[in-house]
Enzyme design. Sequence first.
Site, PDB file in Angstrom:
ATOM      1  N   SER A  14      35.811  30.360   2.170  1.00  0.00           N
ATOM      2  CA  SER A  14      36.521  29.177   1.662  1.00  0.00           C
ATOM      3  C   SER A  14      35.590  28.005   1.448  1.00  0.00           C
ATOM      4  O   SER A  14      35.886  27.123   0.646  1.00  0.00           O
ATOM      5  CB  SER A  14      37.535  28.697   2.698  1.00  0.00           C
ATOM      6  OG  SER A  14      38.498  29.636   2.944  1.00  0.00           O
ATOM      7  N   HIS A  63      36.480  34.139  -4.595  1.00  0.00           N
ATOM      8  CA  HIS A  63      37.369  33.352  -3.740  1.00  0.00           C
ATOM      9  C   HIS A  63      38.818  33.497  -4.192  1.00  0.00           C
ATOM     10  O   HIS A  63      39.208  32.952  -5.227  1.00  0.00           O
ATOM     11  CB  HIS A  63      36.928  31.872  -3.749  1.00  0.00           C
ATOM     12  CG  HIS A  63      37.698  31.033  -2.790  1.00  0.00           C
ATOM     13  ND1 HIS A  63      38.155  29.780  -3.078  1.00  0.00           N
ATOM     14  CD2 HIS A  63      38.119  31.303  -1.527  1.00  0.00           C
ATOM     15  CE1 HIS A  63      38.827  29.307  -2.037  1.00  0.00           C
ATOM     16  NE2 HIS A  63      38.810  30.199  -1.086  1.00  0.00           N
ATOM     17  N   GLU A  78      38.348  32.389  -8.065  1.00  0.00           N
ATOM     18  CA  GLU A  78      37.129  31.629  -8.371  1.00  0.00           C
ATOM     19  C   GLU A  78      35.935  32.577  -8.234  1.00  0.00           C
ATOM     20  O   GLU A  78      35.733  33.169  -7.176  1.00  0.00           O
ATOM     21  CB  GLU A  78      36.978  30.440  -7.408  1.00  0.00           C
ATOM     22  CG  GLU A  78      38.023  29.360  -7.622  1.00  0.00           C
ATOM     23  CD  GLU A  78      37.930  28.208  -6.627  1.00  0.00           C
ATOM     24  OE1 GLU A  78      38.292  27.081  -6.995  1.00  0.00           O
ATOM     25  OE2 GLU A  78      37.514  28.417  -5.464  1.00  0.00           O
ATOM     26  N   ASN A 107      39.274  24.167  -3.105  1.00  0.00           N
ATOM     27  CA  ASN A 107      39.230  23.644  -1.735  1.00  0.00           C
ATOM     28  C   ASN A 107      38.562  22.280  -1.619  1.00  0.00           C
ATOM     29  O   ASN A 107      38.846  21.517  -0.701  1.00  0.00           O
ATOM     30  CB  ASN A 107      38.539  24.640  -0.802  1.00  0.00           C
ATOM     31  CG  ASN A 107      39.481  25.768  -0.423  1.00  0.00           C
ATOM     32  OD1 ASN A 107      40.690  25.662  -0.634  1.00  0.00           O
ATOM     33  ND2 ASN A 107      38.941  26.833   0.117  1.00  0.00           N
TER      34      ASN A 107
END
Length: 287
Positions: free
Chosen positions: A121, A142, A154, A192
């Site tokens: 993350s 991701h 991602e 994130n």
Amino acid sequence: MATFGILRRSLSTTTTRNAIKNVTVIGGGLMGSGIAQVAAQTGHNVTLVEVNADILKKAESSIANSLGRVAKKLYKDDAKAVKDSDLIVEAIVEKLEIKHKLFKSLDEAAPTKTIFASNTSSLSIGEIASVTNRKDRFGGLHFFNPVPVMKLLEVVRIPETSEETYQALMAWGKAVGKTCITCKDTPGFVVNRLLVPYIAEAIRMMERGDASARDIDIAMKLGAGYPMGPIELADYVGHDTTLSISEGWHKKFPENPLFNICESQRKLVQQGKLGVKSGEGYYKYNK
Ligand SMILES: CC(=O)CC(=O)SCCNC(=O)CCNC(=O)[C@H](O)C(C)(C)COP(=O)(O)OP(=O)(O)OC[C@H]1O[C@@H](n2cnc3c(N)ncnc32)[C@H](O)[C@@H]1OP(=O)(O)O
Ligand SMILES: NC(=O)C1=CN([C@@H]2O[C@H](COP(=O)(O)OP(=O)(O)OC[C@H]3O[C@@H](n4cnc5c(N)ncnc54)[C@H](O)[C@@H]3O)[C@@H](O)[C@H]2O)C=CC1
């Protein structure tokens, strides 16, 4: 290290075909079980490796619920679990030293052709890859929680990622039914970097007593159109994961107040209240 795995052979409803057929997912928690599921349901042969037998059982039944049938296999070592793998997706705990230990052993065990990817993350893909001798065959993949539902993937390139590896990762992302975006190896990538400070600000708002958790959540759902409020989402993601992210970024960028640690979250983690997955976080859940 003793590891256990399940082998899931593909369903026949396969959509797109690409070069990556055999996929090993390491870590069968929240994310790993979802990644294994979407890979299996799109026609890949999937091996799921997990150190905790109870979590493996849970992952197995959650995948079985979704897919109908699961073939089981017991793995004694990493070498066996990765020997035919075209792609390894790592989804273990968010700690750099633990990921390093894993990737070092995988680098020795996996064939040269195998591409490595991390679902981290918040950690740097370049730093994770640094312990391997295959940085050209390394990237970030991701996914988002819950993996079977969230449409985004991602795909993270480090400077050393070869064009061939990058194209294979993009094609595989598409083959598992996701919309891929490309991003550089910067902290939090795209989602994130925006989402984690937003969640932390909501927790700080609650800690100051400006509004209750429930009211903050209602506000962001009805006032901003989010499917979940930020406090609910923090419970959903898992406080161990979110705290590890904040701690890592706070250490790296101490001058940025957005990355300050939320004391109430630290306390929850100390008490083992990790959110939905442990049955309690800021809210209580029926297990
Ligand atoms: C930390 C990181 O690194 C990155 C991250 O992942 S950040 C977190 C990103 N995730 C989010 O922001 C999630 C935000 N929340 C949501 O999108 C939604 O609340 C949600 C999809 C989780 C649930 O949606 P909902 O409408 O409230 O609940 P629900 O009606 O139960 O589910 C909607 C659909 O999703 C499915 N679903 C929900 N959870 C699922 C799961 N875990 N597995 C499979 N399917 C699931 C349901 O079966 C349902 O499907 P149908 O419409 O076909 O019946
Ligand atoms: N929770 C979330 O919403 C998201 C998490 N991530 C990232 O995915 C990774 C995993 O997160 P979660 O699934 O939430 O955590 P989790 O705690 O649910 O699962 C991690 C699993 O890895 C297992 N494990 C640990 N070391 C292992 C090893 N050496 N070999 C095999 N299994 C091992 C643990 O037993 C555990 O079951 C982390 O890097 C996290 O940052 C990424 C996107 C979203």
